[in-house]
Enzyme design. Structure first.
Site, PDB file in Angstrom:
ATOM      1  N   CYS A   1      40.893  40.208   0.055  1.00 33.47           N
ATOM      2  CA  CYS A   1      39.933  41.104   0.701  1.00 33.47           C
ATOM      3  C   CYS A   1      40.631  42.393   1.131  1.00 33.47           C
ATOM      4  O   CYS A   1      40.086  43.493   1.010  1.00 33.47           O
ATOM      5  CB  CYS A   1      39.320  40.440   1.928  1.00 33.47           C
ATOM      6  SG  CYS A   1      38.633  38.787   1.675  1.00 33.47           S
TER       7      CYS A   1
ATOM      8  N   CYS B   1      32.196  38.511  -3.368  1.00 36.53           N
ATOM      9  CA  CYS B   1      33.536  39.097  -3.475  1.00 36.53           C
ATOM     10  C   CYS B   1      34.494  38.135  -4.163  1.00 36.53           C
ATOM     11  O   CYS B   1      35.320  38.549  -4.988  1.00 36.53           O
ATOM     12  CB  CYS B   1      34.065  39.459  -2.090  1.00 36.53           C
ATOM     13  SG  CYS B   1      33.281  40.923  -1.371  1.00 36.53           S
TER      14      CYS B   1
ATOM     15  N   ARG C   1      27.732  37.750   0.627  1.00 34.47           N
ATOM     16  CA  ARG C   1      28.665  38.818   0.251  1.00 34.47           C
ATOM     17  C   ARG C   1      30.068  38.257   0.096  1.00 34.47           C
ATOM     18  O   ARG C   1      30.798  38.645  -0.822  1.00 34.47           O
ATOM     19  CB  ARG C   1      28.647  39.930   1.298  1.00 34.47           C
ATOM     20  CG  ARG C   1      29.394  41.167   0.847  1.00 34.47           C
ATOM     21  CD  ARG C   1      28.618  41.887  -0.237  1.00 34.47           C
ATOM     22  NE  ARG C   1      29.386  43.001  -0.799  1.00 34.47           N
ATOM     23  CZ  ARG C   1      30.051  42.964  -1.944  1.00 34.47           C
ATOM     24  NH1 ARG C   1      30.065  41.856  -2.663  1.00 34.47           N
ATOM     25  NH2 ARG C   1      30.707  44.009  -2.384  1.00 34.47           N
TER      26      ARG C   1
ATOM     27  N   HIS D   1      39.869  46.608   1.075  1.00 32.84           N
ATOM     28  CA  HIS D   1      39.299  47.177   2.298  1.00 32.84           C
ATOM     29  C   HIS D   1      40.304  47.519   3.385  1.00 32.84           C
ATOM     30  O   HIS D   1      39.942  48.118   4.396  1.00 32.84           O
ATOM     31  CB  HIS D   1      38.224  46.231   2.825  1.00 32.84           C
ATOM     32  CG  HIS D   1      37.133  45.974   1.833  1.00 32.84           C
ATOM     33  ND1 HIS D   1      36.274  46.969   1.423  1.00 32.84           N
ATOM     34  CD2 HIS D   1      36.793  44.852   1.143  1.00 32.84           C
ATOM     35  CE1 HIS D   1      35.428  46.474   0.538  1.00 32.84           C
ATOM     36  NE2 HIS D   1      35.719  45.205   0.341  1.00 32.84           N
TER      37      HIS D   1
END
Length: 275
Positions: A189, A236, A232, A193
C-alpha cells in the site's frame, strides 16, 4: 532514500529519535504529508487526490454539486427507520442516533478485536433475527452512506488502549500489512500512497494516504456504484495480483484500525465521490 514514514514503520529512528509508539507514528505520518505538500491545508487531505491536483479537483467539484451518492443516503435513511421483523430498529442497537461513525473503528477489549461500523451493523441485524448484509456493496453501502453523512464533521478519534497489549498488537499488525509487499507485482500500500503520492500510475495521479479513510463509502465512477472501504482494500490487493483477504476479516479490520488512527484529528466527510 527512506522517507520519514517508511522509517517509522521499519521501527528505526528518525532524527535520532526512536519511534516506538502509535502516537509517534501518527505525528511522523501527518507531518510527512504536510511537508511533502506544503501548500495543502491539513484538513483538505480528506479530499484525496483532489487536494493535490487542481485539474481533477475542478471536475470533482462539479460532480459534487449533484452527488451520485444521494440515492444511497436516502436508501440508508429508509433502512435506519424501517423496523425489523421483531419490531425493533437500528436505533435499538445505536441509541445515540445515526451520527455514530466517528466512534469506529474501536477496540473491543472484552472480545479482543477491532470492531468496525459495518461489523456492528451486521451484529445488530443478527441480534434482531435478520440476515447479515454483504460487506462490499449494496444495502450495507447504503446504510453506511446515511450514517457517515449524518456524522460529517466529526473528528476522527481512534483510541489504542495503552493498558491492552492485544490492542497494540492489532495496530502493529495493521501497520505491518500496510507496508508489506505482496502479489505478483510485489507492491505494498505504501509504495503508492506513501512513496509516490502526486506521481502518475498509468494515467492516474496517486493520492496521499493522509485522509484515506475519512470519505468512505464512496461512489466510484469505475464501479458505477457505492462501495465500502474493505471493497477498496480488496480491489487494491487484486491490482497488485495478490489474493484478497476476507472482507471484515481480521486482516482488513486491523488495517482499518491502523490507517484510521493515522487520520486522527481529520473530519469525516463521507460518503464521497471518486474517479
Amino acid at each position: 532514500m527512506l522517507t520519514a514514514a517508511l522509517v517509522m514503520v521499519l521501527g528505526l529512528t528518525w532524527g535520532g529519535v526512536a519511534l516506538a509508539t502509535p502516537q509517534a507514528d501518527q505525528a511522523i505520518w501527518q507531518s510527512y504529508y504536510q511537508k511533502r505538500f506544503p501548500n495543502v491545508p491539513k484538513e483538505d487531505f480528506i479530499n484525496g487526490v483532489y487536494a493535490i491536483d487542481p485539474v481533477s479537483r475542478e471536475s470533482w467539484e462539479a460532480i459534487e454539486e449533484f452527488p451520485p451518492y444521494e440515492m444511497a443516503i436516502s436508501q440508508g435513511e429508509k433502512m435506519w427507520n424501517t423496523p425489523f421483523a421483531n419490531g425493533k430498529t437500528y436505533r435499538d442497537c445505536f441509541p445515540n442516533g445515526p451520527a455514530i461513525a466517528g466512534k469506529y473503528p474501536y477496540w473491543d477489549k472484552e472480545r479482543g478485536m477491532v470492531v468496525t461500523l459495518p461489523l456492528a451493523i451486521n451484529e445488530c441485524r443478527e441480534a434482531n433475527g435478520e440476515g447479515p448484509l454483504k460487506y462490499k456493496k449494496g444495502p450495507i453501502a447504503d446504510i453506511l452512506s446515511y450514517l457517515r453523512y449524518q456524522s460529517r464533521g466529526q473528528l476522527t478519534k481512534v483510541e489504542i488502549p495503552e493498558d491492552d497489549p492485544k490492542a497494540l498488537e492489532a495496530y502493529e499488525k495493521g501497520k505491518q500489512f500496510y507496508f508489506a509487499r505482496r502479489g505478483q507485482l510485489n507492491f505494498s500500500c505504501a509504495n503508492c500512497h506513501v512513496q509516490n503520492p502526486g506521481n502518475l500510475l498509468r494515467s492516474d495521479i496517486l493520492s496521499p494516504a493522509l485522509g484515506h479513510t475519512t470519505h468512505f463509502p464512496v461512489y466510484r465512477s469505475k464501479w458505477g456504484e457505492i462501495g465500502t472501504l474493505h471493497r477498496r482494500f480488496s480491489g487494491c490487493n487484486k491490482q497488485v495480483r495478490a489474493k484478497p483477504f476476507k472482507v471484515q476479516g481480521e486482516e482488513y479490520r486491523n488495517l482499518e484500525y491502523f490507517l484510521t488512527y493515522m487520520q486522527n484529528g481529520l473530519p469525516l466527510n463521507g460518503p464521497g465521490a471518486r474517479k
